[in-house]
Design an enzyme around this catalytic site. Structure first.
Site, PDB file in Angstrom:
ATOM      1  N   THR A   1       9.718  -2.215   1.559  1.00 26.72           N
ATOM      2  CA  THR A   1       8.401  -2.207   0.927  1.00 26.72           C
ATOM      3  C   THR A   1       7.350  -1.820   1.956  1.00 26.72           C
ATOM      4  O   THR A   1       7.532  -2.030   3.154  1.00 26.72           O
ATOM      5  CB  THR A   1       8.041  -3.602   0.389  1.00 26.72           C
ATOM      6  N   LYS A   2       6.254  -1.281   1.463  1.00 30.93           N
ATOM      7  CA  LYS A   2       5.116  -1.014   2.342  1.00 30.93           C
ATOM      8  C   LYS A   2       4.173  -2.201   2.201  1.00 30.93           C
ATOM      9  O   LYS A   2       3.158  -2.139   1.512  1.00 30.93           O
ATOM     10  CB  LYS A   2       4.425   0.285   1.924  1.00 30.93           C
ATOM     11  N   THR A   3       4.593  -3.299   2.830  1.00 35.58           N
ATOM     12  CA  THR A   3       3.819  -4.535   2.758  1.00 35.58           C
ATOM     13  C   THR A   3       2.843  -4.602   3.926  1.00 35.58           C
ATOM     14  O   THR A   3       3.209  -4.309   5.069  1.00 35.58           O
ATOM     15  CB  THR A   3       4.787  -5.737   2.783  1.00 35.58           C
TER      16      THR A   3
ATOM     17  N   TYR B   1       3.175  -4.489   8.889  1.00 36.41           N
ATOM     18  CA  TYR B   1       2.616  -3.540   9.855  1.00 36.41           C
ATOM     19  C   TYR B   1       2.098  -4.174  11.133  1.00 36.41           C
ATOM     20  O   TYR B   1       1.747  -3.449  12.073  1.00 36.41           O
ATOM     21  CB  TYR B   1       1.586  -2.636   9.166  1.00 36.41           C
TER      22      TYR B   1
ATOM     23  N   PHE C   1       0.821  -1.208   0.000  1.00 42.02           N
ATOM     24  CA  PHE C   1       0.000   0.000   0.000  1.00 42.02           C
ATOM     25  C   PHE C   1       0.852   1.253   0.000  1.00 42.02           C
ATOM     26  O   PHE C   1       2.075   1.188   0.103  1.00 42.02           O
ATOM     27  CB  PHE C   1      -0.987  -0.011   1.169  1.00 42.02           C
TER      28      PHE C   1
END
Ligand code: PPE
Length: 305
Positions: free
Chosen positions: A158-160, A164, A36
């Site tokens: 990465t914005k995986t 989160y 994202f």
């Protein structure tokens, strides 16, 4: 609660907010593989709306998808267009944009090969991420008991989605202990980043931030380094330990959601005089001037809607 808007872009079409539902077998919901972005659009002084560093955010979205082997069914230009069009359709002068790439339903199990790759862009109004008071006076921070991901365990640049969970554990721990935000150390014990922000310190006029070894390459972080160089502030991208943070004259967080938020206390130690310092204020002021379109030198960072 997220304030409802009229439209959501999903798989190439604008659909009403309430209709943006997914099946319970959506693969990402079960296993966390998805990527994202978080992007802000600001209401400029001249009345226009500008998306801040749109191209860089969409590039990072596609980079994250590439690393995670999610075959993007749209071009970057198409996703960029969805980001500006959704603001127009929703009549939002200022908003936070959330592009999300996720694996749809099909097979279950850890090889989602044949499942559809789905893409959405959502927009909602999001105020100061760490509170208005935090933005103005500084936040109180706790070092987390959880370490940030090791690069052999997760793809840290990465914005995986699944990455989160680590941030949520740290954030809840900080809140439960009466702090505003959690700082995570890397697996070797050096300062890395916060649950959703990069970190900077200032000592003796030098601005320092951890190198990109195993943290998210923050776009706001890049803005700070560029601005500092343009303003003649010496910068260093190098590792530092907690004691160097405790001994800093100033410290602050950067992020799309958090913008430029001063830090006034870490683990019970007051940072500097306990209020935002001159370098922090200078960079914060410059940042807000730029995002609101008041500094023509940085208009190339803005995409006007
Ligand atoms: N580190 C992490 C772990 C992170 O999540 C963010 C953004 C950053 C650094 C700063 O990156 P940038 O936005 O490019 O300057 N965090 C996003 C998610 C916030 C959320 O709670 O959701 C954001 O700021 O949009």
């Amino acid at each position: 609660m997220v304030a409802k808007a009229e439209w959501i872009w999903l798989d190439g079409d604008f659909i009403p907010w309430e209709a943006a539902q997914v099946h319970i077998l959506t693969h990402t919901l079960h296993y966390g593989l998805g990527v994202f972005e978080g992007i802000r659009a600001y209401h400029c002084e001249d009345g226009r709306t500008a998306v801040f560093r749109l191209k860089e955010h969409i590039r990072r979205l596609f980079d994250s998808a590439h690393v995670m082997q999610l075959a993007m069914p749209f071009t970057p230009a198409r996703v960029e267009e969805a980001c500006t069009e959704i603001l127009r359709r929703n009549g939002q002068k200022e908003a936070y944009l959330r592009p999300l790439v996720f694996v749809g339903d099909g097979v279950m199990g850890l090889n989602p090969a044949s499942n559809p790759i789905r893409v959405t862009v959502i927009s909602w109004v999001w105020g100061a991420y760490l509170g208005d008071e935090g933005l103005e006076r500084g936040v109180r921070v706790k070092t987390s008991a959880y370490a940030r991901h090791h690069p052999r365990i997760m793809m840290t640049k990465t914005k995986t989605v699944g990455n989160y969970v680590n941030s949520i554990l740290a954030k809840r721990e900080a809140i439960a202990n009466g702090y505003d935000e959690a700082l995570l150390l890397d697996p070797e014990g050096y300062v890395s980043e916060a649950s959703g922000e990069n970190i900077f310190i200032v000592r003796d006029g030098v601005l320092r931030t951890p190198p990109l070894t195993s943290i998210l390459p923050g776009i706001t972080r890049d803005c700070m380094l560029t601005l500092a160089r343009d303003l003649g502030i010496p910068t260093r991208e190098d590792r530092f330990s907690l004691d160097e943070l405790y001994l800093a004259d100033e410290a602050f967080f950067t992020g799309t959601a958090a913008e430029v938020t001063p830090i006034r206390e870490v683990d019970g130690r007051v940072i500097g005089p306990g209020r935002p310092g001159p370098v922090t204020k200078q960079l914060q002021t410059a940042f807000f001037k730029i995002v609101k379109g008041r500094d023509p030198r940085y208009h190339h960072w803005l995409t006007f809607v």
